[in-house]
Scaffold this motif. Structure first.
Motif, PDB file in Angstrom:
ATOM      1  N   PRO A  89       1.003  -1.941  -0.392  1.00  0.00           N
ATOM      2  CA  PRO A  89      -0.061  -0.396   0.131  1.00  0.00           C
ATOM      3  C   PRO A  89       1.215   1.281  -0.049  1.00  0.00           C
ATOM      4  O   PRO A  89       1.499   1.472   1.244  1.00  0.00           O
ATOM      5  N   SER A 101      -7.674   4.899   1.149  1.00  0.00           N
ATOM      6  CA  SER A 101      -6.707   4.736  -0.211  1.00  0.00           C
ATOM      7  C   SER A 101      -5.523   3.269   0.197  1.00  0.00           C
ATOM      8  O   SER A 101      -5.072   2.900  -0.749  1.00  0.00           O
ATOM      9  N   ILE A 102      -5.551   2.775   1.712  1.00  0.00           N
ATOM     10  CA  ILE A 102      -5.126   1.519   1.573  1.00  0.00           C
ATOM     11  C   ILE A 102      -5.983   0.522   1.818  1.00  0.00           C
ATOM     12  O   ILE A 102      -5.575  -0.444   1.388  1.00  0.00           O
ATOM     13  N   THR A 103      -7.597   0.343   1.311  1.00  0.00           N
ATOM     14  CA  THR A 103      -8.436  -0.554   1.372  1.00  0.00           C
ATOM     15  C   THR A 103      -8.991  -0.676  -0.251  1.00  0.00           C
ATOM     16  O   THR A 103      -9.224  -1.714  -1.553  1.00  0.00           O
ATOM     17  N   GLY A 144      -1.650  -1.293   8.752  1.00  0.00           N
ATOM     18  CA  GLY A 144      -1.801  -0.630   7.396  1.00  0.00           C
ATOM     19  C   GLY A 144      -0.855  -2.085   6.520  1.00  0.00           C
ATOM     20  O   GLY A 144      -1.476  -2.580   5.243  1.00  0.00           O
ATOM     21  N   PRO A 181      -4.049  -6.040   4.353  1.00  0.00           N
ATOM     22  CA  PRO A 181      -4.500  -6.907   2.707  1.00  0.00           C
ATOM     23  C   PRO A 181      -4.023  -8.175   3.003  1.00  0.00           C
ATOM     24  O   PRO A 181      -4.526  -9.298   2.833  1.00  0.00           O
TER      25      PRO A 181
END
Length: 424
Positions: free
Chosen positions: A27, A131-133, A401, A405
């Protein structure tokens, strides 16, 4: 010229690192934050102070507007019960929980100061969550709830923060006054956003054949809406969100496809640059705030930040799974017209719980703490509160973060296996 060169350097670095992050499947906010921390320790680099007003006036309106514009209104409405629960009740629950822990954990921490710290860290961040997902293959339901919560909860956090700071400076907290002000802020923001949305729709109906003029109006209106709302002392955050939701519905009916695509391309570039700058700026703040703490106390305060991070995560998990249970009961007994689509399963609840990152709004609120009280004396524990706030922001962004994932892949794999067993 020196600051101008630093800004160009940061922008070039941000673009390059984002490309690298994409190649190594990391990310990009994580890589940018780490780079920002490393850059901040360069001795020859001029100090870059983060002005809270710039965050609220320059970064927040376009980012909120873009997120609201791209959210599906029908899904937002379906999950409104969960969104409002997380964006309002969870914010105040988190502020209270952090306040209790901070009061008993940190020396010289009064109840008023503890609630200031709690309010600063009470809300998740829209920029970080989105942004991270992004690109993780989350369900539409999960994305809608996360984005919807992050769009609304800033207003709740700012109200809690305002009253907490007022209590430190000597003002008396009155519950009914706080409740009334919260209602006025939310309702006023909704009204301003609705009116500005109608005004923008009226203008765009008459100029939508001119692409440049149409896109320019759409770029300008979030800033104008935010400023008007703040000038009349209502929530600029809510106003911009309502504007984005309204124009999204309007554009689907009026805009031709080529205009939508061109507008999307321009917005994607702007949001990419703003997002990147925000995450580097978050990283840059750590080396500066670390100088405000005695060297012997640094690891102790990092420990405080870690404990508070764990508490916020546990409170969030508890509230999300309570909401899952509440929705199931309401659906079972036909209460409040809960539809089957609004229900949460274990996988969705777990991902939503783990996605509660803190970000630029918490940082801006912390740095915006008053320097002095009304009598001119220094604001007590100002530097420790800022340091702990930055620490929690970094722990949530980097820790959650980096692991999010992996968690999403594990959940999706588990759900896929379960579905195959059910079919067979």
């Amino acid at each position: 010229m020196e600051n101008y060169s630093v800004v160009l350097f940061i922008l070039a670095l941000m673009i390059g690192l984002s490309a690298i992050a994409d190649k190594i499947k990391l990310p990009y906010p994580i890589l940018l934050i780490v780079a920002g921390i490393a850059i901040g320790f360069i001795p020859t680099l001029p100090e870059i102070e983060l002005d809270p007003e710039i965050i609220f006036l320059l970064f927040l309106p376009p980012l909120l507007y873009d997120a609201a514009f791209n959210i599906h209104f029908s899904e937002f409405k379906t999950h409104l019960n969960t969104i409002s629960t997380l964006a309002i009740s969870l914010v105040f629950l988190t502020a209270s929980g952090i306040a209790v822990v901070a009061y008993y954990l940190i020396p010289d921490m009064t109840w008023s100061l503890a609630f200031v710290l709690g309010a600063i860290l009470s809300a998740t961040d829209a920029v970080a969550a989105i942004s991270i997902t992004k690109g993780l293959g989350l369900s539409s339901k999960t994305n809608t709830i996360l984005e919807g919560e992050s769009l609304v909860n800033d207003a709740s956090a700012l109200v809690a923060y305002r009253f907490a700071v007022a209590s430190v400076t000597g003002a008396t907290f009155v519950f009914w006054k706080a409740s009334l002000e919260f209602f006025i802020l939310m309702a006023g923001g909704l009204l301003v956003g609705f009116v500005m949305g109608k005004l923008l729709a009226f203008i765009l109906k008459r100029v939508h054949e001119n692409m440049l003029v149409t896109i320019s109006f759409m770029l300008l209106m979030p800033f104008v809406t935010y400023l008007i709302a703040e000038e009349v002392h209502v929530s600029g955050v809510i106003a911009v969100v309502i504007l984005g939701l309204g124009i999204s519905r309007f554009s689907n009916k009026v805009f031709p496809q080529d205009l939508k695509q061109q507008s999307k391309n321009i917005w994607d570039i702007i949001i990419f640059l703003l997002n990147g700058l925000i995450f580097i700026l978050i990283g840059l703040q750590f080396p500066y705030v670390i100088k405000s703490i005695e060297k012997s106390q640094i690891w102790i305060y990092i420990g405080y930040s870690f404990v508070i991070t764990i508490i916020t995560l546990l409170l969030r998990m508890a509230r999300v799974f309570m909401q899952q249970r509440h929705l199931s009961k309401a659906f079972l007994y036909k209460k409040r017209r809960i539809t089957e689509q609004a229900l949460l399963d274990f996988s969705t609840s777990l991902i939503i719980s783990w996605s509660g990152m803190r970000g630029i709004v918490s940082l801006a609120i912390a740095i915006g703490l008053p320097l002095t009280l009304q009598d001119g004396s220094p604001f007590p524990l100002r530097n420790p509160i800022i340091f702990i706030s930055v620490g929690v922001v970094l722990f949530t962004l980097i820790g959650q973060g980096l692991t999010l994932p992996w968690l999403v892949k594990w959940v999706l794999r588990k759900d896929s296996t379960k579905a195959e067993k059910t079919i067979s």
